[in-house]
Design a protein around this motif. Structure first.
Motif, short mmCIF file in Angstrom:
data_model
loop_
_atom_site.label_atom_id
_atom_site.label_comp_id
_atom_site.label_asym_id
_atom_site.label_seq_id
_atom_site.Cartn_x
_atom_site.Cartn_y
_atom_site.Cartn_z
N ILE A 183 5.65 10.35 0.07
CA ILE A 183 4.68 9.25 -0.02
C ILE A 183 5.48 7.96 -0.15
O ILE A 183 6.22 7.77 -1.10
CB ILE A 183 3.72 9.43 -1.21
N VAL A 184 5.33 7.08 0.84
CA VAL A 184 6.06 5.81 0.85
C VAL A 184 5.18 4.74 0.23
O VAL A 184 4.05 4.52 0.67
CB VAL A 184 6.44 5.41 2.29
N LYS A 185 5.69 4.06 -0.80
CA LYS A 185 4.95 2.99 -1.48
C LYS A 185 5.67 1.67 -1.20
O LYS A 185 6.88 1.57 -1.32
CB LYS A 185 4.90 3.24 -2.99
N THR A 186 4.90 0.65 -0.83
CA THR A 186 5.50 -0.64 -0.52
C THR A 186 4.63 -1.76 -1.06
O THR A 186 3.41 -1.61 -1.15
CB THR A 186 5.70 -0.80 1.00
N PHE A 245 0.19 11.27 9.48
CA PHE A 245 0.35 10.01 8.76
C PHE A 245 -0.98 9.67 8.10
O PHE A 245 -1.99 9.48 8.77
CB PHE A 245 0.75 8.89 9.72
N ASN A 246 -0.97 9.61 6.77
CA ASN A 246 -2.18 9.32 6.00
C ASN A 246 -2.01 7.99 5.29
O ASN A 246 -1.35 7.91 4.26
CB ASN A 246 -2.43 10.45 4.99
N LEU A 247 -2.59 6.91 5.86
CA LEU A 247 -2.56 5.58 5.23
C LEU A 247 -3.60 5.60 4.12
O LEU A 247 -4.80 5.63 4.39
CB LEU A 247 -2.86 4.48 6.25
N ARG A 248 -3.16 5.54 2.86
CA ARG A 248 -4.07 5.80 1.75
C ARG A 248 -4.84 4.57 1.32
O ARG A 248 -6.00 4.65 0.96
CB ARG A 248 -3.30 6.42 0.59
N PHE A 249 -4.21 3.41 1.30
CA PHE A 249 -4.91 2.16 0.99
C PHE A 249 -3.95 1.01 1.21
O PHE A 249 -2.77 1.20 1.46
CB PHE A 249 -5.44 2.14 -0.46
N GLY A 250 -4.47 -0.22 1.13
CA GLY A 250 -3.63 -1.40 1.23
C GLY A 250 -3.74 -2.07 2.59
O GLY A 250 -4.58 -1.74 3.41
N THR A 254 3.47 3.64 -8.18
CA THR A 254 4.20 2.68 -9.01
C THR A 254 4.29 1.31 -8.34
O THR A 254 5.24 0.59 -8.53
CB THR A 254 5.62 3.19 -9.29
N ILE A 255 3.29 0.97 -7.53
CA ILE A 255 3.30 -0.33 -6.87
C ILE A 255 3.08 -1.42 -7.92
O ILE A 255 2.20 -1.30 -8.77
CB ILE A 255 2.21 -0.38 -5.80
N PRO A 256 3.87 -2.51 -7.89
CA PRO A 256 3.71 -3.56 -8.90
C PRO A 256 2.32 -4.20 -8.87
O PRO A 256 1.64 -4.21 -7.85
CB PRO A 256 4.79 -4.59 -8.49
N GLY A 260 0.83 -1.20 0.00
CA GLY A 260 0.00 0.00 0.00
C GLY A 260 0.87 1.25 0.00
O GLY A 260 2.00 1.23 -0.49
N GLU A 261 0.36 2.34 0.56
CA GLU A 261 1.16 3.55 0.63
C GLU A 261 0.70 4.43 1.78
O GLU A 261 -0.47 4.40 2.20
CB GLU A 261 1.11 4.33 -0.68
#
Length: 632
Positions: A414-417, A456-461, A532-534, A382-383
């Motif tokens: 924005i951290v994407k994992t 901290f805004n957890l956007r989805f996932g 750009t999350i796979p 998520g991100e």
């Protein structure tokens, strides 16, 4: 005998209450207890992974304080343990316990499964956790109610060889069952107790639901197959010894004693011989143990379990063939959505992952001081957006639903994992907020006179964020947070979304049968933003009853009772191209993957009559039905 027969209906009514609603009650109780403890299931399993390892493997391991293993009071078989844990590729040399290392089996080599979930646990596994872990405390009546549900589950599986209950036996069974599920429901809430009461009334009085009967048959088949497997292993106990599996034998004997004491009289020869087998095992007499386990009493137990297997196969075919929604072969084929995150188009011949914002916002519990440094660990998929605001979060509490558009919010990074972990370091130097992430440095200006509160805004996932601080008064998450965010563990340092937006499930509108072929095009969804999350695509093909009901779970791939002919996951590099699925006239199921690799499996006569259901789980992926053919 048919489902319209009264004795048969009594069996299915008892089976539905035991295997469907009883399972759900134990899952709800486990969730309720975990919520009270501020723990996730994965955290609980990690805390007890050594004890749970010895619930199925009784030899010592490197974690045992002495040469003797630490015995767990409950027992599982290996396949049940592997619903919770998975074997890692850790080299054996890491393990310091020489004897166990030679066997290649040790508790240190098993990690908690990433996909473990309470909804995937059946009655034996969930009740083992509830009854044996020190974290849970009950009075004697509640403990007996859970044990009684285990015994009733064993009896229902044993009755699977006949699939019927006469009136007298049904009344006795039903009274025991109602008492057990009622006591378990009372452990969670009054609402749960009321709901259970209504379910009991409905099952007694209302017409029998076809798909609930299918669930009973499938669950009996799954449980019986596991128990049949360990009985077959016990019969070849010398083979287990030569394959370094002797550490499993004691747990199997204990489980066998529990299973058959539920269904056989105490004077039965099999129970006496199983107890005798334990004495032979304790004495190290494997030759005598092997001789005893190959005797006629064991063959009789195996025969009874084989009869259950044969009967469930007959009923599977009978129930699925009477499915009112079963489609005959036609010239059309489409998708059916089973989750809100799938969007169908082009006359339902195109299925695409549908992004739905499901964010949640929280803040630091205090402003950040000059020269202070904190670390944020981000794990999962998520991100999360990290920023700052220069006013008390309590003032912002009414704006949380639209906080991402707040003009006072300053976003730093924005951290994407994706199925991985990141560490973010945040520090303040006078009027600068400095963020280090993924070897990159981000700088944001703040008012030197106003102390910034972190946002901290957890956007989805399904990601989790954990806050670490070395300050004298460590920074934590604020009590003011969005409705879709929850703190885990009770320390206000670990946070995650309550409702994730990650998986999206759909299936073909009907099962494929002999002579049918479908060609699908898989492509990666074009991002509408900078994310750009796979992407990935999971594909499952099964002859189980996925036509309706059971497949409408949003995450069917975690079901413990599902039997898959094929189960594939295509990640970023393979998530593009054509997928061809066909069933030949001779009943050979063929799957051709995007890179051209072909796999086949011969369907049984029963599977050919039922047809195969095809299920997909999408993430940033789009599927198109390119062509559908009926071959002569």
């Amino acid at each position: 005998m048919s489902i319209s027969d009264k004795d048969c209906q009594r069996f299915f009514r008892a089976g539905i209450l035991t295997l469907k609603h009883g399972t759900a009650l134990l899952q709800n109780l486990l969730d309720f207890k975990l919520q009270q403890m501020h723990l996730s299931l994965r955290e609980l399993l990690y805390l007890h992974r050594h004890d749970l390892f010895h619930s199925w493997y009784k030899n010592g391991c490197c974690t045992c304080p002495t040469a003797k293993p630490s015995y767990f009071s409950g027992h599982l078989i290996k396949s049940q343990y592997e619903d919770l844990f998975e074997l890692t590729k850790t080299p054996n040399r890491v393990c310091q316990h020489v004897k166990t290392s030679l066997h290649g089996i040790c508790s240190c080599r098993y990690e908690v499964r990433k996909d473990v979930h309470t909804r995937s646990l059946d009655i034996p596994v969930s009740s083992t956790l509830l009854l044996n872990l020190d974290d849970f405390r009950y009075d004697d009546a509640s403990i007996e109610a859970i044990w009684e549900l285990r015994r009733l589950r064993n009896e229902i599986i044993d009755l699977g060889s006949e699939m019927c209950l006469i009136e007298e036996k049904f009344q006795l069974f039903w009274n025991r069952l109602v008492s057990s599920v009622g006591s378990i429901a009372a452990l969670t809430s009054a609402d749960s107790q009321d709901q259970t009461t209504e379910q009991i009334r409905s099952l007694r009085d209302d017409p029998l639901h076809l798909y609930s009967a299918m669930t009973v048959v499938r669950t009996i088949s799954h449980g019986n197959q596991r128990e049949l497997s360990f009985l077959q292993d016990l019969q070849d106990v010398m083979g287990m010894q030569s394959n370094k599996r002797q550490g499993e034998v004691l747990a199997m004997l204990e489980l066998g004693l529990e299973l058959f004491s539920s269904t056989l009289s105490q004077s039965n020869l099999a129970l006496k011989e199983l107890q005798n087998c334990k004495f032979l095992l304790y004495g190290g007499n494997f030759t005598g143990l092997a001789k005893n386990l190959s005797s006629p009493w064991m063959k009789k137990l195996l025969k009874a379990r084989l009869q259950v297997h044969e009967q469930t196969e007959i009923w599977r075919e009978m129930l699925w063939s009477s499915d009112p929604l079963k489609s005959k072969v036609s010239q059309t084929l489409s998708f059916k959505s089973c989750g809100e995150n799938v969007k169908l188009s082009n006359d339902r011949r195109c299925a695409a992952w549908n992004f739905i914002e499901s964010d949640g916002v929280t803040f630091s519990n205090r402003p950040m001081d000059h020269l202070e440094q904190v670390t944020l660990d981000v794990t999962g998929s998520g991100e999360v957006a990290i920023g700052a605001i220069e006013s008390d979060p309590v003032v912002q509490s009414r704006r949380l639903s639209s906080f991402s558009t707040c003009p006072d919010l300053k976003t730093a990074v924005i951290v994407k994992t994706y199925d991985s972990s990141y560490q973010v370091k945040i520090s303040r130097d006078s009027d600068l907020l400095i963020v280090f992430c993924d070897d990159q440095r981000y700088v944001m200006e703040v008012d030197q006179k106003k102390k910034p509160w972190l946002v901290f805004n957890l956007r989805f996932g399904d990601l989790q964020i954990e806050l670490e601080s070395e300050a004298h008064f460590p920074m934590k998450f604020h009590e003011t947070m969005g409705t879709n965010v929850q703190s885990v563990g009770g320390t206000k340092r670990l946070l995650r979304l309550k409702h994730v937006n990650l998986r999206s499930t759909c299936r073909l509108s009907r099962r494929l049968r002999n002579g049918e072929e479908v060609l699908l095009n898989v492509c990666q969804e074009k991002p509408v933003d900078v994310r750009t999350i796979p992407c990935y695509l999971s594909l499952g093909i099964s002859a189980d009853g996925l036509q309706n009901g059971s497949l409408h779970e949003d995450q069917p791939f975690i079901s413990a009772s599902r039997s898959w002919l094929f189960r594939k996951r295509y990640d970023q590099s393979l998530c593009s191209g054509k997928v061809r699925i066909s069933v030949t006239r001779r009943g050979v199921l063929k799957l051709v993957c995007p890179q051209g690799m072909t796999e086949t499996v011969q369907l049984s006569n029963t599977e050919q009559k039922m047809g195969v259901a095809v299920v997909f789980e999408l993430f940033r992926t789009e599927l198109d039905i390119v062509s559908y053919k009926i071959r002569g």
